[in-house]
Design an enzyme around this catalytic site. Structure first.
Site, mmCIF file in Angstrom:
data_model
loop_
_atom_site.group_PDB
_atom_site.id
_atom_site.type_symbol
_atom_site.label_atom_id
_atom_site.label_comp_id
_atom_site.label_asym_id
_atom_site.label_seq_id
_atom_site.Cartn_x
_atom_site.Cartn_y
_atom_site.Cartn_z
ATOM 1 N N GLY A 278 0.773 -1.233 0.000
ATOM 2 C CA GLY A 278 0.000 0.000 0.000
ATOM 3 C C GLY A 278 0.800 1.276 0.000
ATOM 4 O O GLY A 278 0.229 2.362 0.134
ATOM 5 N N HIS B 35 -12.720 -3.230 32.177
ATOM 6 C CA HIS B 35 -11.530 -3.625 31.412
ATOM 7 C C HIS B 35 -10.975 -2.436 30.622
ATOM 8 O O HIS B 35 -9.777 -2.127 30.689
ATOM 9 C CB HIS B 35 -11.895 -4.767 30.454
ATOM 10 C CG HIS B 35 -10.747 -5.276 29.642
ATOM 11 N ND1 HIS B 35 -10.053 -6.419 29.967
ATOM 12 C CD2 HIS B 35 -10.159 -4.792 28.514
ATOM 13 C CE1 HIS B 35 -9.096 -6.624 29.071
ATOM 14 N NE2 HIS B 35 -9.141 -5.639 28.177
ATOM 15 N N GLU B 36 -11.849 -1.751 29.890
ATOM 16 C CA GLU B 36 -11.396 -0.602 29.103
ATOM 17 C C GLU B 36 -10.971 0.548 30.003
ATOM 18 O O GLU B 36 -10.029 1.285 29.681
ATOM 19 C CB GLU B 36 -12.504 -0.153 28.141
ATOM 20 C CG GLU B 36 -12.903 -1.187 27.103
ATOM 21 C CD GLU B 36 -11.741 -1.620 26.232
ATOM 22 O OE1 GLU B 36 -10.820 -0.810 26.003
ATOM 23 O OE2 GLU B 36 -11.743 -2.778 25.787
ATOM 24 N N ASP C 233 -4.768 -8.865 24.442
ATOM 25 C CA ASP C 233 -3.735 -8.133 25.186
ATOM 26 C C ASP C 233 -2.582 -9.051 25.570
ATOM 27 O O ASP C 233 -1.403 -8.683 25.444
ATOM 28 C CB ASP C 233 -4.338 -7.507 26.447
ATOM 29 C CG ASP C 233 -5.454 -6.528 26.118
ATOM 30 O OD1 ASP C 233 -5.365 -5.887 25.060
ATOM 31 O OD2 ASP C 233 -6.408 -6.420 26.908
#
Length: 639
Positions: free
Chosen positions: A240, A460-461, A535
């Site tokens: 790209g 979590h976030e 993660d």
């Protein structure tokens, strides 16, 4: 003017065979079908009967004149003429195939002995019957022979037709078309409308390529000083970044014949076709010199001969590569034929292909920086109807690591989103939505998530956000969301700093920020969940890179087992001993565990902010940078 006088004006469509209208092959098929219908139509021939009918209607009534046994399989029954005319069994004879007198019926016999015994027994049972004359013949009729030859003739004609369609060779011989090059040629004023003005960024790469174009336009300025223009130019870069676009611009700017071909088109199932196409391609280029040859994805044919599968019996790719090497080093100096090639896998190319005298100039096309991304956005925004609030500089800043193809995709997605909302112009928010969709995938607001799962995702976030907010060397957090997007149930958007090198402390802070979600789950709910899989995968890979590639571990020391040539990937053995493997595993485990403990302590220290942010996420689902600054305070970006 009469079209016959000027053939160029005759636009009547021609068939592949060169004739007008329906081609010869279609006519031949029609004729063959008619012939087969006539030859094998038995409607006017003898009628097949069984033994019972033969015995009751013919044999017992003394109507049989004679019997001819053909090839020990079939008995042809000839009925007496006076009996035939008055019996109502007179048939219409096929005069095209049959002789003047032909049998009326025929019967399939099992064996000659059994058939003879049945006829003799019938004569004994009825003494008034006339003696039946039984003869035996072996025939090979021409229709039988033709039934064998006809399928073979049709197959030969069919393959001849297919070969003619696949490629016309020299003097119209279709069998010579396989070895001909399939390269597309663009002459001056041809189809290529791309110029260097359509390529944003890549200034250094354009300067080098423009030198090649300048040589083709005015070679005297170089040759009078004794300079030699490079014979081969290899464009290398990630997908790209504009390698093929650069070649199209060369075709548009050079004003000389431009032959373009993909590397995969050289390799066919037929042995020797690839090498023949290479020879034909270079012959055509030399005939039209000065000219340019462009081979896209050259790694399809230029792969290192030592890396070709050892169990591969067909060495067609290797023979094609050998012919390519010969042609590259074969034509004379300054003949005006220059070869351009593009690949995103230079590590797998054969070393003989990259040596001086062949591809002796390598142009690296890197991912664009912020300034170059702004130029690329400007190019792709030209055809769009934009709102006045579109900030090109902000778009370039919020798209780090994006290639030119990614930017083109974002511009197109933004236009699609605006059209879907029935807008008259494309606005800034459409570009932001397109960026989020390209990075994280489409929003799935109708995905069913239980309240408990939603609470886990929110914490979590929030753990990621709080950890990254208070870690010095982590990229700036822009937005977090608990709306399912793609395969993830939540996401966080960062603004990465464009670094050329990464220090050990920056690696460690990034690992801690990645572990923030799992640590928050354990702090709030007392146990982690499976939501941290992505993660953990990222953290584990990063830790192994730190220890075994970059030499950033104190116990292992400054040792790197990274192989830039890629040869280690082809072997089944590791470049280090079992003892070293155990030590690497131990150090990675220590590194990740210590980073996890550090993250937990950080979140325990800021647990109140963690819970507030999680509640805000459950309420709003999307939290931007302004909300984060109100809740967590101004962040000090010292990284």
């Amino acid at each position: 003017m009469d079209p016959k006088e000027n053939p160029k004006m005759d636009n009547t469509p021609k068939s592949p065979s060169g004739e007008y209208g329906i081609n010869w092959f279609n006519w031949l098929l029609v004729v063959m079908l008619l012939v087969m219908t006539i030859l094998f139509n038995r409607s006017g021939g003898p009628k097949e009967i069984g033994w019972m009918e033969f015995e009751e209607t013919l044999l017992s009534k003394n109507r049989v004149e004679r019997i001819v046994v053909v090839n020990k399989e079939t008995a042809e029954i000839y009925v007496k003429k006076d009996s035939l005319e008055g019996s109502g069994t007179k048939k219409v004879r096929n005069r095209f195939l049959a002789p003047e007198t032909d049998p009326t019926f025929y019967i399939q016999i099992g064996s000659i002995e059994n058939f003879e015994n049945k006829v003799q027994q019938a004569e004994k049972d009825n003494p008034t019957l006339d003696k039946i004359d039984i003869r035996y013949e072996n025939r090979t009729h021409w229709t039988t022979l033709f039934s064998w030859l006809l399928p073979l003739i049709i197959i030969v004609i069919f393959w001849g037709y297919m070969l003619r369609r696949m490629g016309s060779g020299k003097d119209g011989n279709p069998f010579l078309g396989f070895g001909k090059s399939t390269a597309k040629i663009a002459e001056k004023g041809g189809k290529s409308t791309v110029t260097f003005a359509d390529i944003a960024g890549l200034k250094e790469a354009k300067a080098e390529v423009m030198e090649v174009v300048d040589f083709l336009k005015s070679p005297a300025g170089y040759t009078k000083l004794g300079a030699k223009i490079p014979k081969g130019v290899l464009l290398v870069g990630p997908p790209g970044t504009g390698k093929t676009l650069m070649a199209k611009a060369v075709a548009g700017e050079a004003g000389v014949p431009f032959f373009s071909m993909s590397g995969s088109e050289f390799v066919e199932m037929f042995v020797g076709v690839g090498a023949s196409r290479v020879r034909d391609l270079f012959k055509r280029a030399k005939d039209k010199a000065p000219s340019i040859i462009f081979i896209d994805e050259i790694d399809a044919v230029g792969r290192s001969r030592g890396k070709i599968n050892a169990f591969q019996a067909n060495d067609e790719r290797e023979s094609t590569l050998n012919q390519l090497l010969t042609e590259l080093d074969g034509f004379g100096e300054n003949t005006g034929v220059i070869v351009l090639a593009a690949t995103n896998r230079p590590d797998v190319l054969d070393k003989a292909l990259l040596r001086p005298g062949r591809f002796d100039r390598h142009i690296y096309l890197e991912l664009p920086d912020q300034f170059e991304r702004g130029e690329i956005f400007a190019v792709h925004l030209r055809p769009l109807k934009l709102s006045k609030n579109v900030d090109v500089g902000l778009l370039a800043k919020l798209s780090p690591g994006f290639s030119g193809a990614d930017i083109a995709n974002i511009c197109n997605e933004a236009a699609l989103i605006a059209a879907r909302k029935k807008k008259e112009v494309v606005e800034q928010e459409d570009f932001m939505a397109a960026r989020d969709r390209v990075i994280g995938g489409m929003e799935r607001r109708n995905k069913i998530i239980s309240p408990k799962e939603k609470e886990i995702v929110a914490h979590h976030e929030a753990g990621h956000a709080v950890a990254s907010w208070y870690l010095e060397h982590v990229d700036s957090l822009m937005k977090i969301s608990i709306i399912p997007r793609g395969k993830s149930l939540g996401a966080a958007w960062y603004l990465p700093e464009e670094r050329q090198i990464v220090t050990k402390s920056q690696f460690l802070d990034q690992i801690c920020a990645s572990l923030g979600g799992r640590a928050a789950e354990e702090i709030i709910f007392g146990e982690p969940s499976s939501g941290a899989l992505d993660d953990l995968e990222k953290v584990t890979k990063q830790a192994y890179i730190m220890v075994s590639y970059y030499g950033l571990d104190n116990e292992i020391g400054p040792i790197s087992y990274y192989d830039s040539t890629g040869q280690t990937e082809q072997t089944l053995t590791k470049p280090y001993s079992e003892e070293m493997a155990k030590l690497i595993d131990k150090e990675v485990r220590i590194l990740v565990s210590s980073a996890y403990d550090r993250t937990k302590n950080l979140l325990l220290e800021h647990r109140e902010e963690l819970e507030k942010l999680a509640r805000l996420l459950l309420e709003k689902e999307v939290v931007d940078q302004t909300d984060l600054e109100e809740l967590l305070g101004k962040r000090n970006d010292n990284g």
